[in-house]
Design a protein around this motif. Structure first.
Motif, PDB file in Angstrom:
ATOM      1  N   ARG A   1      -5.263  13.598   6.273  1.00 14.59           N
ATOM      2  CA  ARG A   1      -5.705  12.409   5.566  1.00 14.59           C
ATOM      3  C   ARG A   1      -5.687  12.657   4.076  1.00 14.59           C
ATOM      4  O   ARG A   1      -6.224  13.637   3.581  1.00 14.59           O
ATOM      5  CB  ARG A   1      -7.122  12.033   6.002  1.00 14.59           C
ATOM      6  CG  ARG A   1      -7.194  11.370   7.343  1.00 14.59           C
ATOM      7  CD  ARG A   1      -8.623  11.111   7.743  1.00 14.59           C
ATOM      8  NE  ARG A   1      -9.290  10.217   6.803  1.00 14.59           N
ATOM      9  CZ  ARG A   1     -10.553   9.842   6.924  1.00 14.59           C
ATOM     10  NH1 ARG A   1     -11.281  10.277   7.923  1.00 14.59           N
ATOM     11  NH2 ARG A   1     -11.098   9.044   6.044  1.00 14.59           N
ATOM     12  N   PRO A   2      -5.055  11.798   3.280  1.00 18.89           N
ATOM     13  CA  PRO A   2      -4.992  12.002   1.834  1.00 18.89           C
ATOM     14  C   PRO A   2      -6.326  11.691   1.187  1.00 18.89           C
ATOM     15  O   PRO A   2      -7.117  10.899   1.695  1.00 18.89           O
ATOM     16  CB  PRO A   2      -3.918  11.002   1.389  1.00 18.89           C
ATOM     17  CG  PRO A   2      -4.009   9.911   2.407  1.00 18.89           C
ATOM     18  CD  PRO A   2      -4.340  10.599   3.709  1.00 18.89           C
ATOM     19  N   ALA A   3      -6.572  12.316   0.053  1.00 19.67           N
ATOM     20  CA  ALA A   3      -7.783  12.017  -0.700  1.00 19.67           C
ATOM     21  C   ALA A   3      -7.640  10.648  -1.332  1.00 19.67           C
ATOM     22  O   ALA A   3      -6.542  10.251  -1.730  1.00 19.67           O
ATOM     23  CB  ALA A   3      -8.002  13.078  -1.775  1.00 19.67           C
ATOM     24  N   PRO A   4      -8.740   9.890  -1.425  1.00 20.28           N
ATOM     25  CA  PRO A   4      -8.657   8.568  -2.044  1.00 20.28           C
ATOM     26  C   PRO A   4      -8.128   8.652  -3.464  1.00 20.28           C
ATOM     27  O   PRO A   4      -8.446   9.576  -4.208  1.00 20.28           O
ATOM     28  CB  PRO A   4     -10.115   8.077  -2.018  1.00 20.28           C
ATOM     29  CG  PRO A   4     -10.740   8.839  -0.897  1.00 20.28           C
ATOM     30  CD  PRO A   4     -10.072  10.177  -0.913  1.00 20.28           C
ATOM     31  N   SER A   5      -7.305   7.718  -3.870  1.00 21.19           N
ATOM     32  CA  SER A   5      -6.775   7.673  -5.226  1.00 21.19           C
ATOM     33  C   SER A   5      -6.440   6.226  -5.546  1.00 21.19           C
ATOM     34  O   SER A   5      -6.494   5.348  -4.694  1.00 21.19           O
ATOM     35  CB  SER A   5      -5.511   8.537  -5.348  1.00 21.19           C
ATOM     36  OG  SER A   5      -4.454   7.999  -4.561  1.00 21.19           O
TER      37      SER A   5
ATOM     38  N   SER B   1      -4.332   2.967  -6.148  1.00 22.69           N
ATOM     39  CA  SER B   1      -3.097   2.445  -5.578  1.00 22.69           C
ATOM     40  C   SER B   1      -3.189   0.935  -5.589  1.00 22.69           C
ATOM     41  O   SER B   1      -4.168   0.356  -6.055  1.00 22.69           O
ATOM     42  CB  SER B   1      -2.904   2.953  -4.147  1.00 22.69           C
ATOM     43  OG  SER B   1      -3.781   2.290  -3.267  1.00 22.69           O
TER      44      SER B   1
ATOM     45  N   ASP C   1       2.611   7.639  -0.428  1.00 24.95           N
ATOM     46  CA  ASP C   1       1.387   8.438  -0.482  1.00 24.95           C
ATOM     47  C   ASP C   1       0.233   7.635  -1.064  1.00 24.95           C
ATOM     48  O   ASP C   1      -0.915   7.756  -0.611  1.00 24.95           O
ATOM     49  CB  ASP C   1       1.610   9.701  -1.321  1.00 24.95           C
ATOM     50  CG  ASP C   1       2.472  10.732  -0.602  1.00 24.95           C
ATOM     51  OD1 ASP C   1       2.639  10.613   0.633  1.00 24.95           O
ATOM     52  OD2 ASP C   1       2.979  11.651  -1.273  1.00 24.95           O
ATOM     53  N   GLU C   2       0.514   6.816  -2.063  1.00 24.43           N
ATOM     54  CA  GLU C   2      -0.530   5.978  -2.640  1.00 24.43           C
ATOM     55  C   GLU C   2      -1.000   4.929  -1.637  1.00 24.43           C
ATOM     56  O   GLU C   2      -2.197   4.605  -1.586  1.00 24.43           O
ATOM     57  CB  GLU C   2      -0.014   5.306  -3.910  1.00 24.43           C
ATOM     58  CG  GLU C   2       0.144   6.266  -5.082  1.00 24.43           C
ATOM     59  CD  GLU C   2       0.820   5.619  -6.276  1.00 24.43           C
ATOM     60  OE1 GLU C   2       0.599   6.087  -7.407  1.00 24.43           O
ATOM     61  OE2 GLU C   2       1.579   4.639  -6.077  1.00 24.43           O
TER      62      GLU C   2
ATOM     63  N   ALA D   1      -3.296   6.749   0.723  1.00 18.31           N
ATOM     64  CA  ALA D   1      -4.563   7.094   0.079  1.00 18.31           C
ATOM     65  C   ALA D   1      -5.463   5.874  -0.048  1.00 18.31           C
ATOM     66  O   ALA D   1      -6.683   5.953   0.161  1.00 18.31           O
ATOM     67  CB  ALA D   1      -4.301   7.704  -1.297  1.00 18.31           C
TER      68      ALA D   1
ATOM     69  N   ASN E   1      -6.905   5.086   3.321  1.00 18.48           N
ATOM     70  CA  ASN E   1      -7.896   6.085   3.713  1.00 18.48           C
ATOM     71  C   ASN E   1      -9.297   5.741   3.203  1.00 18.48           C
ATOM     72  O   ASN E   1     -10.303   6.040   3.852  1.00 18.48           O
ATOM     73  CB  ASN E   1      -7.476   7.452   3.172  1.00 18.48           C
ATOM     74  CG  ASN E   1      -8.531   8.521   3.400  1.00 18.48           C
ATOM     75  OD1 ASN E   1      -8.928   8.786   4.515  1.00 18.48           O
ATOM     76  ND2 ASN E   1      -8.985   9.125   2.318  1.00 18.48           N
TER      77      ASN E   1
END
Length: 232
Positions: free
Chosen positions: A69-73, A75, A108-109, A112, A115
């Motif tokens: 799971r990607p870290a929040p960022s 987007s 990826d964004e 994120a 997520n």
């Protein structure tokens, strides 16, 4: 002349194994749904994971491309609303899942941003069902080349009848995890280069966690179409 790719982020997950689809459908869509069983299933899934603090996410990519799971960022995906109503949250979550903009967000964004909608209780969360909504990297790149983007309009949200029946039969069972099954219907509007556009009807059943005095969060997606019954 380029052809429309017409990728629907809600259409992924069709390649899940029969066992996985049967488990989800049996617990969320069929008449065998029980609130306690739903919570137990998500708890059971956590027992199968390694205790890493972050579950492994499988997407439409091959197993070698599976990611955590990607870290929040930041987007183009909107931030989750701070609401405690499972129906309202499910409507917002469905709109989020049916919307994307490959012109401004990388894959990826997109992941994120999605997520950030997930419950922080990792023993219940099923990130793989959410990340499976996003096309693989190659297809996302093709969508970006075509400037493909989508918005969504939500028509309504309701608790499936089997969920309501299970809740009526055992009102206290939901207090285990406060996970609600919610079916949302609406429409996805897709656009691409040179004025291309189209629209498709959508329906999705979500598992949403709404603990008392806490904002709701997304837990999982159930497949819309049940699998064929097993042969004798």
């Amino acid at each position: 002349m380029r052809k429309r790719l017409s990728i629907s982020l809600s259409g992924y997950g069709a390649g899940w194994s029969a066992n996985r689809r049967i488990l989800i459908v049996a617990l969320v869509l069929s008449g065998l749904l029980a609130v306690a069983g739903l919570a137990a299933w998500f708890t059971g899934r956590s027992d199968q994971r390694h205790d890493t603090g972050s579950p492994t996410a499988t997407t439409n990519a091959s197993p070698s491309e599976a990611t955590t799971r990607p870290a929040p960022s930041s987007s183009s995906v909107p931030a989750p609303p701070q609401i405690a109503d499972p129906l309202a949250y499910a409507k917002a979550a469905a709109a989020m899942l049916w919307s994307y903009d490959s012109r401004t967000a990388s894959r990826d964004e997109q992941l994120a941003g999605m997520n950030a909608w997930m419950t922080a209780e990792t023993k219940y969360t099923d990130w793989s069902s959410i990340s499976a909504q996003v096309p693989d990297p190659v297809l996302w790149s093709r969508m970006a080349d075509n400037d493909q983007h989508a918005t969504a309009s939500v028509t309504e949200a309701h608790f499936p009848s089997a969920f309501k029946q299970a809740l009526a039969e055992d009102p206290t069972a939901i207090t285990t995890a406060y996970i609600y099954a919610v079916t949302v219907t609406g429409k996805q509007h897709i656009a691409w280069k040179k004025g291309g556009n189209g629209a498709e009807e959508r329906s999705i059943t979500l598992a949403v966690q709404c603990r008392p005095s806490h904002d709701c969060a997304l837990v999982s997606i159930a497949p819309w179409s049940p699998p064929d019954p097993p042969r004798p």
